[in-house]
Design a protein around this motif. Sequence first.
Motif, PDB file in Angstrom:
ATOM      1  N   HIS A  53       7.672   6.160  -2.613  1.00  0.00           N
ATOM      2  CA  HIS A  53       7.996   5.522  -1.451  1.00  0.00           C
ATOM      3  C   HIS A  53       7.609   6.176  -0.157  1.00  0.00           C
ATOM      4  N   GLN A  54       8.411   7.438  -0.324  1.00  0.00           N
ATOM      5  CA  GLN A  54       8.512   8.093   1.046  1.00  0.00           C
ATOM      6  C   GLN A  54       6.831   8.528   1.485  1.00  0.00           C
TER       7      GLN A  54
ATOM      8  N   ARG B 274       2.119   4.847   6.418  1.00  0.00           N
ATOM      9  CA  ARG B 274       2.192   4.008   7.465  1.00  0.00           C
ATOM     10  C   ARG B 274       2.644   4.423   8.707  1.00  0.00           C
TER      11      ARG B 274
ATOM     12  N   TRP C 206      16.620   0.583  -0.116  1.00  0.00           N
ATOM     13  CA  TRP C 206      15.255   0.048   0.221  1.00  0.00           C
ATOM     14  C   TRP C 206      15.134  -1.378  -0.268  1.00  0.00           C
TER      15      TRP C 206
ATOM     16  N   GLU D 219       5.593   5.661   3.163  1.00  0.00           N
ATOM     17  CA  GLU D 219       5.967   5.239   4.692  1.00  0.00           C
ATOM     18  C   GLU D 219       5.343   6.371   5.482  1.00  0.00           C
TER      19      GLU D 219
END
Length: 222
Positions: free
Chosen positions: A113-114, A120, A161, A117
């Motif tokens: 997930h990190q 992005r 999240w 991110e």
Amino acid sequence: MQWWNDLISWLGSNEAQPAVFSAVVLFFAVIAAGLLAVWIANLAIKRLVAQRDREAKAAAIATLVDAATEASVWNSLTPQEQVLADRAVGQADIIVRLLPIRGSDAAANWAAHQLHELKRASATFGYQLDPAVVEFRDRLLEWQRHPGRTRRQFLNDLERWRSQRQDPEQVAVDQQDNWVAEQHRQRYQAGATIADDSVEVTDPVVTANTAPTPTPTSDRLR
């Protein structure tokens, strides 16, 4: 049956007691030595397995931290570099998930997930990515030292999240990610086309330094 009776009689006699005692002591000594050897070998194997697990976990964490550094500048990488980075992240993710450590799945999900991110955020101008990379590194190092406590933190982050992401927002975010990826691909395709068109083919210049040879005149006026 006579030899069996003689053996029983000899074992019950006073002359056989030292020999029986020595045999019993030797038997128990061999058993104790065997058990001690098995215990030492078991400890050595466990220590070797633990050392290999630590090395594998350290290598996986180092790969993920390096991937986080590349993810922070993801929009400036070439498509080939992005493919290589994704392959390294995939291998590290598998290694982390296969580690016999509590919370390895949670750590892998949190790292995935990190990294997403960070990729992005790399398209956002002016976004400070250095603190995010440092936090990513520190959290993984903390998980290496304290797997149980960090596992609960990872699960709390994942749950938070998941609750923050709504369906319409997730669709919009996915569309934005697809648009950024398409712009990135078109930019590098345009750059490759310009590079191909800028190749100039020059014709060789042939210079002939030939001087005209004078023709002798044999006609003279007399």
